[in-house]
Enzyme design. Sequence first.
Site, PDB file in Angstrom:
ATOM      1  N   HIS A  69     -16.504   7.526   1.824  1.00 35.32           N
ATOM      2  CA  HIS A  69     -16.243   6.687   3.002  1.00 35.32           C
ATOM      3  C   HIS A  69     -17.231   5.540   3.098  1.00 35.32           C
ATOM      4  O   HIS A  69     -18.418   5.694   2.843  1.00 35.32           O
ATOM      5  CB  HIS A  69     -16.191   7.504   4.293  1.00 35.32           C
ATOM      6  CG  HIS A  69     -17.464   8.168   4.693  1.00 35.32           C
ATOM      7  ND1 HIS A  69     -18.444   7.511   5.401  1.00 35.32           N
ATOM      8  CD2 HIS A  69     -17.932   9.426   4.497  1.00 35.32           C
ATOM      9  CE1 HIS A  69     -19.451   8.357   5.642  1.00 35.32           C
ATOM     10  NE2 HIS A  69     -19.170   9.516   5.094  1.00 35.32           N
ATOM     11  N   GLU A 120     -15.112   7.658   8.683  1.00 40.06           N
ATOM     12  CA  GLU A 120     -15.298   9.113   8.594  1.00 40.06           C
ATOM     13  C   GLU A 120     -16.207   9.592   9.709  1.00 40.06           C
ATOM     14  O   GLU A 120     -15.999  10.647  10.290  1.00 40.06           O
ATOM     15  CB  GLU A 120     -15.902   9.491   7.232  1.00 40.06           C
ATOM     16  CG  GLU A 120     -15.930  10.996   6.942  1.00 40.06           C
ATOM     17  CD  GLU A 120     -17.186  11.702   7.456  1.00 40.06           C
ATOM     18  OE1 GLU A 120     -17.175  12.946   7.521  1.00 40.06           O
ATOM     19  OE2 GLU A 120     -18.175  11.035   7.791  1.00 40.06           O
ATOM     20  N   HIS A 171     -27.886  10.684   8.436  1.00 43.60           N
ATOM     21  CA  HIS A 171     -27.711  10.037   9.748  1.00 43.60           C
ATOM     22  C   HIS A 171     -29.027   9.542  10.353  1.00 43.60           C
ATOM     23  O   HIS A 171     -29.112   9.347  11.558  1.00 43.60           O
ATOM     24  CB  HIS A 171     -27.033  10.987  10.752  1.00 43.60           C
ATOM     25  CG  HIS A 171     -25.649  11.409  10.364  1.00 43.60           C
ATOM     26  ND1 HIS A 171     -24.884  12.236  11.153  1.00 43.60           N
ATOM     27  CD2 HIS A 171     -24.878  11.117   9.281  1.00 43.60           C
ATOM     28  CE1 HIS A 171     -23.719  12.449  10.573  1.00 43.60           C
ATOM     29  NE2 HIS A 171     -23.689  11.788   9.436  1.00 43.60           N
TER      30      HIS A 171
END
Lengths: 453, 453
Positions: B276, B322, B420
């Site tokens: 993604h 995503e 993240h």
Amino acid sequence: MKKILFFLLFCAFSGFAQNTDSLQIRKIYDEILTNGECYKTLTYLCKTIGPRLSGSTGAAKAVQYTKKVMEDYGFEKVFLQEVMVPHWVRGAKEEAYIENGKVKTKVPIVALGGSVATPAIGIKAEVIEVKTFEELKALGEAKVKGKIVLFNRPMDPTKINTFEAYAGAVGQRGNGASEAAKYGAVGAIVRSMTTLQDNNPHTGGMRYAPGIPMIPTAAISTNGANLLSKLLKENPKLKFYFKQNCQTLDDAPSHNVVGEIRGTEKPDEIIVVGGHLDSWDLAEGAQDDGSGCVQAIEVLRAMKALGIKPKRTIRAVMYMNEENGLRGGTKYADLAKQNNEKHIAAIESDNGGFTPRGFGMVGTNEQIAKVTVYKNLLAPYGLAEIGRGSGGADIGPLGNLGTLLIGFKPDSQRYFDFHHAQNDKLDAVNERELQLGAASMAALVYLIDKYGL
Amino acid sequence: MKKILFFLLFCAFSGFAQNTDSLQIRKIYDEILTNGECYKTLTYLCKTIGPRLSGSTGAAKAVQYTKKVMEDYGFEKVFLQEVMVPHWVRGAKEEAYIENGKVKTKVPIVALGGSVATPAIGIKAEVIEVKTFEELKALGEAKVKGKIVLFNRPMDPTKINTFEAYAGAVGQRGNGASEAAKYGAVGAIVRSMTTLQDNNPHTGGMRYAPGIPMIPTAAISTNGANLLSKLLKENPKLKFYFKQNCQTLDDAPSHNVVGEIRGTEKPDEIIVVGGHLDSWDLAEGAQDDGSGCVQAIEVLRAMKALGIKPKRTIRAVMYMNEENGLRGGTKYADLAKQNNEKHIAAIESDNGGFTPRGFGMVGTNEQIAKVTVYKNLLAPYGLAEIGRGSGGADIGPLGNLGTLLIGFKPDSQRYFDFHHAQNDKLDAVNERELQLGAASMAALVYLIDKYGL
């Protein structure tokens, strides 16, 4: 026949035992992944002590430190084995440049361990580039005499295991100087042993062949080697200058450090797990081989923490002087022989503290089959590659005593990014990966101790 | 029965074919390890474009860039699929502190993706700590109302595969806010999803349950969570303050990017390899999931460079969104259905560009057996773990069309160090590891294309 042996071993080792063992192995991993202290020990070794080249004060401090760590853990016996080691020092930082007509371009080099210095004013000469010793021989004295030889064969990037790529290139570093000197070269510059293209030169050991002039030799960064090679194609008459200030002092006293948990049933059978305490002088020796040392200590710590009382004697051994002499490993085996010690297996971690992939072994087919049978117990932990392979430099001399030699085999992709270079620092090591390696070795020690060899 | 099927497949697939295939696979690895360009593409994606959250200009640039890269490689067909995506923006940097009596201690937080903002003056309230939703329920409105809930269950460090540890903790992030709001909480602070103890907060997606007040929610660094937890034990009346400025704008138009090599014999059978293109906004999305995108492109590049003319149609797909919506993956499957396309297999790389360990699959036993039979061909490349497992979020919707879903499974130890968080940058990716992943997928695409499913 081999298959039958394997089948019988497999039948003998099944059912209830497998289940008990898989639970115990799970506990070992849990302990180390939850309460592991190896990264903390490595942090001290890297950040407070730093480089630990044989004969240096760093190496001496590391001996005292690891001894104390093992004493503080309450290992039953902690002792030193005195060993005389080579004492090579780098001296002031090296200098090097390419002189192409009127343009001088600095390039990063580091003297190879064991090399002699250049004269104080340095060496400046034309350069001849080769990829192999055969090529060098074909050129002969006519083309080599008075020149600096550039050994520029890269590590083969297509090898999946980077240690194979290393093995295919490192001869240039170890023997390049003497090979070049045979034909009258005045210096030898070797492409760094790494698959990276960068500005870090990687040092490492070299040996002078007897009866051949000792010429100075250094490693050049891969970017430096590429540049030099490119410019040489444009101007074969360009010159290379380098100056290095290293020297070999008298041998110095140093030590192997040994910690031991004594066996309850067969104390005379010894299982070793170890790494080497010395490192090169350029960095912290985090991957090479602080990792192996702290993992070895962690194996014994975890066994103690879990209340595992081994049948056999388990030793954590921090060998001295793997990098430039192997004196510690040799001494350890000499003493083992002298004291009639029976070492049934020795595990070494000296390929970095990366995610475990398996174990490679050197021994008889029977010995190897007895460990291969544990495959199913170890597979859940990513240890898929268990079989004949390579052991480790420090434990090598024990092979003559019939000891099964076992090399811990971590993932090899990143190792030569740091190996022998200034970036082999603590941040090159991932804590979980380091712990998993320690747990893998502890699991194998547990099994070998329980079932013998 | 399953064993017989496997045996028959194995017999059918042997001898000459195995040998031809192992040579071709070797060529694929050689090409990518020697001439690989995926790291170069990733460098541009990370360093020139940067963060690529859905709806951002970074995401739009990444669409155009990867389209151009594939056009420049001369893939036969390169096209975009328009898709409307959620458009959430973080706004000004978050602020948070613990107010313990007169002492205020700043702690690092980041708003979770999809969260509402706090009021402009922030929220200050007492804190109640829980590890599970059951615990929260037991406390009930009496203990929770008006407070900020700290969800502090760590990822379980004893899981060897860190994705299992993630799965065991991430519910707190996804559903914590609504669970807390059920009992009248005014905010939810979630321990970051990482096994590291550090100061990096890790963002990620969250969802509000319908009919429950939407309260602001953020991730706190693990060190911050530990500190808050410790201080709470000493002073349960302490207060926590946080302020965040995020908002959800109108859905924005964006795109999946698709590159294709058309099959020579069965062009209507499609094999997808993808990742993604969107990332979180805090860093460069190098591991998550720039790596997967550039690997997918590399698979097609290498096939072309080697002159492999696939029987079936091979597609590299860069899915959009995503992270916070899965709109791209859903759209791709919708269009596949609408256009009556037959996707026989879809491979996704969204677990990082680390050293390959294997492939996990979702499909029928028969489909899985047909891939498992390639084990021996892939084992020399470290791909030991091939079998039932998990596919990937973006390819998931294709499962309804009967497509075999294959998740590329790299080593998982380092992934959640970066996931993240602001350190998911190019230097978190090792070039050789990235290349090996691309080569592993190319090898599998080659086999599935040749033998079908």
